[in-house]
Design an enzyme around this catalytic site. Structure first.
Site, mmCIF file in Angstrom:
data_model
loop_
_atom_site.group_PDB
_atom_site.id
_atom_site.type_symbol
_atom_site.label_atom_id
_atom_site.label_comp_id
_atom_site.label_asym_id
_atom_site.label_seq_id
_atom_site.Cartn_x
_atom_site.Cartn_y
_atom_site.Cartn_z
ATOM 1 N N ARG A 90 -8.722 4.387 8.953
ATOM 2 C CA ARG A 90 -9.015 5.331 7.852
ATOM 3 C C ARG A 90 -10.502 5.249 7.517
ATOM 4 N NH1 ARG A 90 -6.004 3.660 2.540
ATOM 5 N NH2 ARG A 90 -4.211 4.118 3.881
ATOM 6 N N HIS A 135 -7.467 -0.570 6.204
ATOM 7 C CA HIS A 135 -7.360 0.506 7.200
ATOM 8 C C HIS A 135 -8.721 0.849 7.814
ATOM 9 C CE1 HIS A 135 -3.145 1.841 6.843
ATOM 10 N NE2 HIS A 135 -3.231 1.509 5.565
ATOM 11 N N ASP A 142 0.242 2.008 8.849
ATOM 12 C CA ASP A 142 1.357 2.361 7.965
ATOM 13 C C ASP A 142 2.408 2.989 8.858
ATOM 14 O OD1 ASP A 142 -0.145 1.570 5.792
ATOM 15 O OD2 ASP A 142 -0.700 3.595 5.188
ATOM 16 N N GLU A 200 3.973 -2.784 -0.252
ATOM 17 C CA GLU A 200 4.240 -1.568 0.535
ATOM 18 C C GLU A 200 4.992 -1.966 1.807
ATOM 19 O OE1 GLU A 200 0.293 0.097 1.063
ATOM 20 O OE2 GLU A 200 0.222 0.757 -1.022
ATOM 21 N N HIS A 203 3.125 -1.149 5.297
ATOM 22 C CA HIS A 203 1.710 -1.470 5.539
ATOM 23 C C HIS A 203 1.565 -2.844 6.220
ATOM 24 C CE1 HIS A 203 -2.635 -1.401 3.976
ATOM 25 N NE2 HIS A 203 -2.455 -2.695 4.209
HETATM 26 C C1 LIG Z 1 -2.740 4.399 0.083
HETATM 27 C C2 LIG Z 1 -1.781 3.488 0.805
HETATM 28 N N1 LIG Z 1 -1.227 4.160 1.922
HETATM 29 C C3 LIG Z 1 -2.505 2.235 1.246
HETATM 30 O O1 LIG Z 1 -2.885 2.136 2.392
HETATM 31 N N2 LIG Z 1 -2.700 1.285 0.316
HETATM 32 C C4 LIG Z 1 -3.447 0.095 0.616
HETATM 33 C C5 LIG Z 1 -3.447 -0.853 -0.560
HETATM 34 C C6 LIG Z 1 -4.873 0.444 1.000
HETATM 35 O O2 LIG Z 1 -5.430 1.372 0.394
HETATM 36 O O3 LIG Z 1 -5.423 -0.253 1.852
HETATM 37 ZN ZN LIG Z 2 -1.536 1.185 4.452
#
Ligand SMILES: C[C@@H](N)C(=O)N[C@H](C)C(=O)O
Ligand SMILES: [Zn+2]
Length: 221
Positions: A90, A135, A142, A200, A203
């Site tokens: 990400r 990420h 995820d 989560e 994750h």
């Molecule tokens: C936003 C969610 N999908 C996520 O990845 N949360 C964790 C805490 C992150 O932002 O790294």
């Molecule tokens: Zn995540």
């Protein structure tokens, strides 16, 4: 002259086909059959709009992470199951989009679906979203599991990116079947070298991540 043109064309194609930083891969080159639906490339996410930096539905990860997912998918195939991935690498600009969105408390289009019981102002404080995300280091994913016979997702007791206690891995208020599905995901991921984020169920981060201190910002394209 001809040679210069040929060289320029080569350079152009090299960059236009999405050259990634050393150590990163397009996961479809390693696992062509992997089911990928990058929610942040679409409007089907907690913001309700495509997220900055996601220009395609191409999953990018570090090579080690992709190789580990390949082994996991192979392992699951024996059980007539497979992985479905919602997010991987990400870019920091996407995280910055989350941060900007969180500051506008009037923009709550998808609150009833994704965070009905958490105040928008608390999403970062309660650590459902991070301002510096694992990420962006390329070794966090995820994901969930699909039954390959029915094509349906295993029921994990909450939807992806549901921010609330229902998504905490050890949440007790779900059915035995949902607990068993979370356990299966957790066990297979840890068996192949990942650790989970307790808030989560979806994750996971590769324990031996190669870029443990670098946050990247190249786009997903
Ligand atoms: C936003 C969610 N999908 C996520 O990845 N949360 C964790 C805490 C992150 O932002 O790294
Ligand atoms: Zn995540």
């Amino acid at each position: 002259m001809k040679q210069i043109i040929r060289f320029s064309l080569l350079l152009y194609s090299f960059y236009s086909f999405g050259q990634l930083p050393e150590g990163f891969v397009y996961v479809n080159e390693i696992i062509p059959s992997l089911n990928v639906e990058l929610k942040y490339f679409s409007e089907k996410n907690f913001i309700g709009k495509p997220i900055e930096g996601y220009k395609s539905n191409k999953l990018i990860l570090t090579k080690q992470t992709a190789e580990a997912l390949k082994l996991i998918n192979k392992h699951l195939k024996n059980k007539r199951l497979s992985l479905k991935v919602y997010d991987g690498y990400r870019p920091q600009r996407a995280v910055n989009h989350f941060i900007r969105w969180a500051k506008n408390l009037n923009d709550t289009i998808n609150k009833s679906i994704y965070y009905p019981n958490v105040n928008k102002k608390d999403l970062f404080k309660e650590e459902y979203i991070a301002a510096k995300s694992g990420h962006s280091k390329g070794s966090t994913v995820d994901l969930t599991i699909i039954d390959t016979d029915t094509g349906k997702l295993l029921d994990m007791g909450s939807i992806y990116d549901f921010f609330g206690v229902q998504s905490w891995v050890n949440y007790e208020g779900i059915t035995e079947e949902q607990k068993a599905n979370r356990k299966l995901l957790h066990e297979v991921m840890t068996k192949f070298g990942f650790k989970n984020y307790p808030r989560e169920w979806w994750h996971f981060t590769l324990k031996d991540e190669p870029f443990s201190n670098s946050y990247f910002d190249f786009p997903v394209e």
